[in-house]
Design a protein around this motif. Structure first.
Motif, PDB file in Angstrom:
ATOM      1  N   THR A  37     -29.923 -49.939 -26.827  1.00 29.91           N
ATOM      2  CA  THR A  37     -30.602 -48.549 -27.093  1.00 29.91           C
ATOM      3  C   THR A  37     -30.988 -48.148 -25.207  1.00 29.91           C
ATOM      4  OG1 THR A  37     -32.428 -48.437 -28.165  1.00 29.91           O
ATOM      5  CG2 THR A  37     -30.797 -47.020 -29.166  1.00 29.91           C
ATOM      6  N   ASN A  38     -30.823 -49.114 -24.180  1.00 28.25           N
ATOM      7  CA  ASN A  38     -31.600 -49.756 -23.051  1.00 28.25           C
ATOM      8  C   ASN A  38     -33.146 -49.787 -23.495  1.00 28.25           C
ATOM      9  OD1 ASN A  38     -29.562 -49.197 -20.990  1.00 28.25           O
ATOM     10  ND2 ASN A  38     -29.253 -46.949 -22.057  1.00 28.25           N
ATOM     11  N   GLY A  39     -33.153 -50.637 -24.383  1.00 28.33           N
ATOM     12  CA  GLY A  39     -34.559 -51.067 -24.489  1.00 28.33           C
ATOM     13  C   GLY A  39     -35.315 -50.553 -25.081  1.00 28.33           C
ATOM     14  N   SER A  50     -26.220 -44.458 -23.219  1.00 31.39           N
ATOM     15  CA  SER A  50     -25.102 -45.333 -22.961  1.00 31.39           C
ATOM     16  C   SER A  50     -25.220 -47.002 -21.786  1.00 31.39           C
ATOM     17  CB  SER A  50     -24.279 -44.609 -21.699  1.00 31.39           C
ATOM     18  OG  SER A  50     -23.308 -44.979 -21.429  1.00 31.39           O
ATOM     19  N   THR A  51     -25.263 -47.622 -22.500  1.00 31.53           N
ATOM     20  CA  THR A  51     -25.031 -49.305 -21.978  1.00 31.53           C
ATOM     21  C   THR A  51     -23.681 -49.346 -21.826  1.00 31.53           C
ATOM     22  OG1 THR A  51     -24.698 -50.990 -23.938  1.00 31.53           O
ATOM     23  CG2 THR A  51     -26.598 -49.641 -24.119  1.00 31.53           C
ATOM     24  N   PRO A  52     -23.282 -50.644 -21.088  1.00 36.92           N
ATOM     25  CA  PRO A  52     -22.482 -51.044 -19.902  1.00 36.92           C
ATOM     26  C   PRO A  52     -21.474 -51.208 -21.787  1.00 36.92           C
ATOM     27  CG  PRO A  52     -23.444 -52.662 -19.338  1.00 36.92           C
ATOM     28  CD  PRO A  52     -24.645 -51.920 -20.488  1.00 36.92           C
ATOM     29  N   ARG A  53     -22.040 -51.393 -23.164  1.00 35.70           N
ATOM     30  CA  ARG A  53     -21.190 -52.108 -24.236  1.00 35.70           C
ATOM     31  C   ARG A  53     -21.277 -51.018 -25.376  1.00 35.70           C
ATOM     32  NH1 ARG A  53     -21.112 -57.516 -27.334  1.00 35.70           N
ATOM     33  NH2 ARG A  53     -18.918 -56.372 -27.977  1.00 35.70           N
ATOM     34  N   SER A  54     -22.134 -50.020 -25.161  1.00 32.68           N
ATOM     35  CA  SER A  54     -22.527 -49.011 -26.102  1.00 32.68           C
ATOM     36  C   SER A  54     -22.268 -47.526 -25.549  1.00 32.68           C
ATOM     37  CB  SER A  54     -23.588 -49.804 -27.307  1.00 32.68           C
ATOM     38  OG  SER A  54     -25.108 -49.734 -27.000  1.00 32.68           O
ATOM     39  N   LEU A  55     -22.291 -46.951 -27.324  1.00 36.83           N
ATOM     40  CA  LEU A  55     -23.093 -45.461 -26.940  1.00 36.83           C
ATOM     41  C   LEU A  55     -23.720 -45.593 -27.952  1.00 36.83           C
ATOM     42  CD1 LEU A  55     -22.460 -42.733 -25.182  1.00 36.83           C
ATOM     43  CD2 LEU A  55     -20.519 -42.547 -26.725  1.00 36.83           C
ATOM     44  N   PHE A  56     -25.098 -44.763 -28.141  1.00 34.65           N
ATOM     45  CA  PHE A  56     -25.941 -44.354 -29.204  1.00 34.65           C
ATOM     46  C   PHE A  56     -26.290 -42.784 -29.314  1.00 34.65           C
ATOM     47  CE2 PHE A  56     -30.444 -43.355 -30.332  1.00 34.65           C
ATOM     48  CZ  PHE A  56     -30.752 -43.961 -31.701  1.00 34.65           C
ATOM     49  N   THR A 275     -25.927 -42.898 -34.865  1.00 35.77           N
ATOM     50  CA  THR A 275     -25.154 -43.487 -33.999  1.00 35.77           C
ATOM     51  C   THR A 275     -24.321 -44.144 -34.056  1.00 35.77           C
ATOM     52  OG1 THR A 275     -24.093 -41.721 -36.625  1.00 35.77           O
ATOM     53  CG2 THR A 275     -22.406 -42.368 -34.366  1.00 35.77           C
ATOM     54  N   VAL A 276     -24.020 -45.404 -33.334  1.00 34.79           N
ATOM     55  CA  VAL A 276     -24.194 -46.252 -32.409  1.00 34.79           C
ATOM     56  C   VAL A 276     -22.192 -46.493 -32.134  1.00 34.79           C
ATOM     57  CG1 VAL A 276     -24.672 -48.551 -31.570  1.00 34.79           C
ATOM     58  CG2 VAL A 276     -26.676 -47.526 -32.510  1.00 34.79           C
ATOM     59  N   ILE A 277     -21.829 -46.635 -31.246  1.00 36.17           N
ATOM     60  CA  ILE A 277     -20.021 -47.281 -31.084  1.00 36.17           C
ATOM     61  C   ILE A 277     -20.399 -48.268 -30.353  1.00 36.17           C
ATOM     62  CG2 ILE A 277     -17.907 -46.013 -30.557  1.00 36.17           C
ATOM     63  CD1 ILE A 277     -20.979 -43.517 -31.195  1.00 36.17           C
ATOM     64  N   ILE A 278     -19.643 -49.211 -30.654  1.00 33.30           N
ATOM     65  CA  ILE A 278     -19.077 -50.625 -29.856  1.00 33.30           C
ATOM     66  C   ILE A 278     -18.503 -50.725 -28.894  1.00 33.30           C
ATOM     67  CG2 ILE A 278     -19.976 -52.977 -29.006  1.00 33.30           C
ATOM     68  CD1 ILE A 278     -22.025 -52.523 -31.362  1.00 33.30           C
TER      69      ILE A 278
END
Length: 308
Positions: A37-39, A50-56, A275-278
């Motif tokens: 969650t970007n910290g 949104s991060t380089p690997r995941s979506l929260f 909900t987190v999607i990696i």
């Protein structure tokens, strides 16, 4: 590589107030979770990340039905892709009632996967007393367990735990020693459990793992116990992330209702759940808003249709 799914289900975890006195997500330090969650901490103030690997995605568990979300209907919604509380007219739980079981028999994602000649499993190893209770009809399975049974699949047991084909519901296996009296079953570190979970999931097109201790602590535990539990989960997710290749499919983390984010309340909450999607296919979930939308996205990942 054919895409596959690992769904990690956390029972009773919502997004609550940023209050270190009641919310373990605010009180503890969870670097792996916050990397997703970007910290930011997992609270109601955390929007889509949104991060380089995941979506929260903060996800609606109430779904337009009055009352507090419950496990029976929430879990059934997650595995059917249908708004079960709306269909039966109420939130119901903790176990599925007759109306919910009928809808699970009509169709669920486990059945869809099997009907398309794909493989599926619950990755938790259940101890002998649990199997005896289920087999004798003394204990009613939860909604996701009922869905798997409806698809004709078996529940894993002690032999699967020993062989490394499944892991303990507490991640590490320590509970088999301290609570069940076993002295020779495997014990893993949280990181090792996460790696093992990712590795076992590769044997299946759809692998589901449930962690129910979060709900137990939410109802009866202390803030310290909740922090300890999330610290373990943080280690598990570090292991999952280290072992997972983003092009092999998606890891999904989600919950059925809020609870543990408000220690001391001892009741469920109406909060959205995390909900987190990696994985590289996480964009499929970009428009997800409530729990009923998860199955439709998973069908796209696996390239399967609804079986009528």
């Amino acid at each position: 590589m054919t895409p596959h799914i690992l769904l990690i289900f956390l029972d009773g975890v919502g997004l609550g107030d940023d209050n270190s006195g009641t919310n373990p997500f605010s009180a503890g330090d969870f670097p792996t979770l916050q990397s997703l969650t970007n910290g930011l901490r997992w609270t109601r103030d955390t929007s889509i990340q949104s991060t380089p690997r995941s979506l929260f995605i903060p996800t609606d568990a109430q779904m337009g039905v009055a009352g507090l979300p419950q496990s029976g209907t929430g879990q059934a919604t997650i595995v059917t892709g249908r708004n079960i509380p709306q269909l039966i007219g109420e939130h119901y739980g903790p176990k599925p009632n007759i109306a919910t079981r009928e809808l699970l028999d009509e169709g669920n994602f486990f059945k869809d996967v099997v009907a398309h000649d794909k493989t599926t499993a619950l990755l938790e190893a259940y101890p002998p007393p649990w199997h005896k209770g289920i087999n004798r009809g003394k204990n009613l399975p939860s909604s996701y367990q009922y869905a798997l049974k409806s698809a004709g699949m078996r529940f894993f047991d002690e032999s699967d735990l020993r062989a490394g084909r499944a892991i303990s519901g507490d991640w590490t296996g320590a509970g088999w020693h301290s609570q069940l009296g076993y002295t020779d079953t495997p014990i893993l570190t949280p990181f090792e459990a996460g790696v093992k979970l990712a590795e076992i999931s590769r044997e299946y097109d759809f692998a589901f793992f449930s962690h129910w201790l979060t709900d137990v602590i939410g109802h009866r535990g202390t803030i310290g116990e909740a922090i300890d539990l999330l610290t373990t989960f943080d280690g598990v997710m570090a292991g999952v992330l280290s072992a997972w290749d983003d092009n092999e499919g998606v890891v999904i983390v989600t919950s059925d209702h809020g609870n543990m984010e408000d220690i001391g309340n001892r009741h469920h909450t109406a909060n959205r759940v995390p909900t987190v999607i990696i994985g590289d296919q996480r964009g499929i979930f970009a428009d997800l808003d409530d729990l009923a939308g998860i199955v439709g996205c998973m069908r796209q990942v696996l390239g399967i249709s609804v079986i009528l």
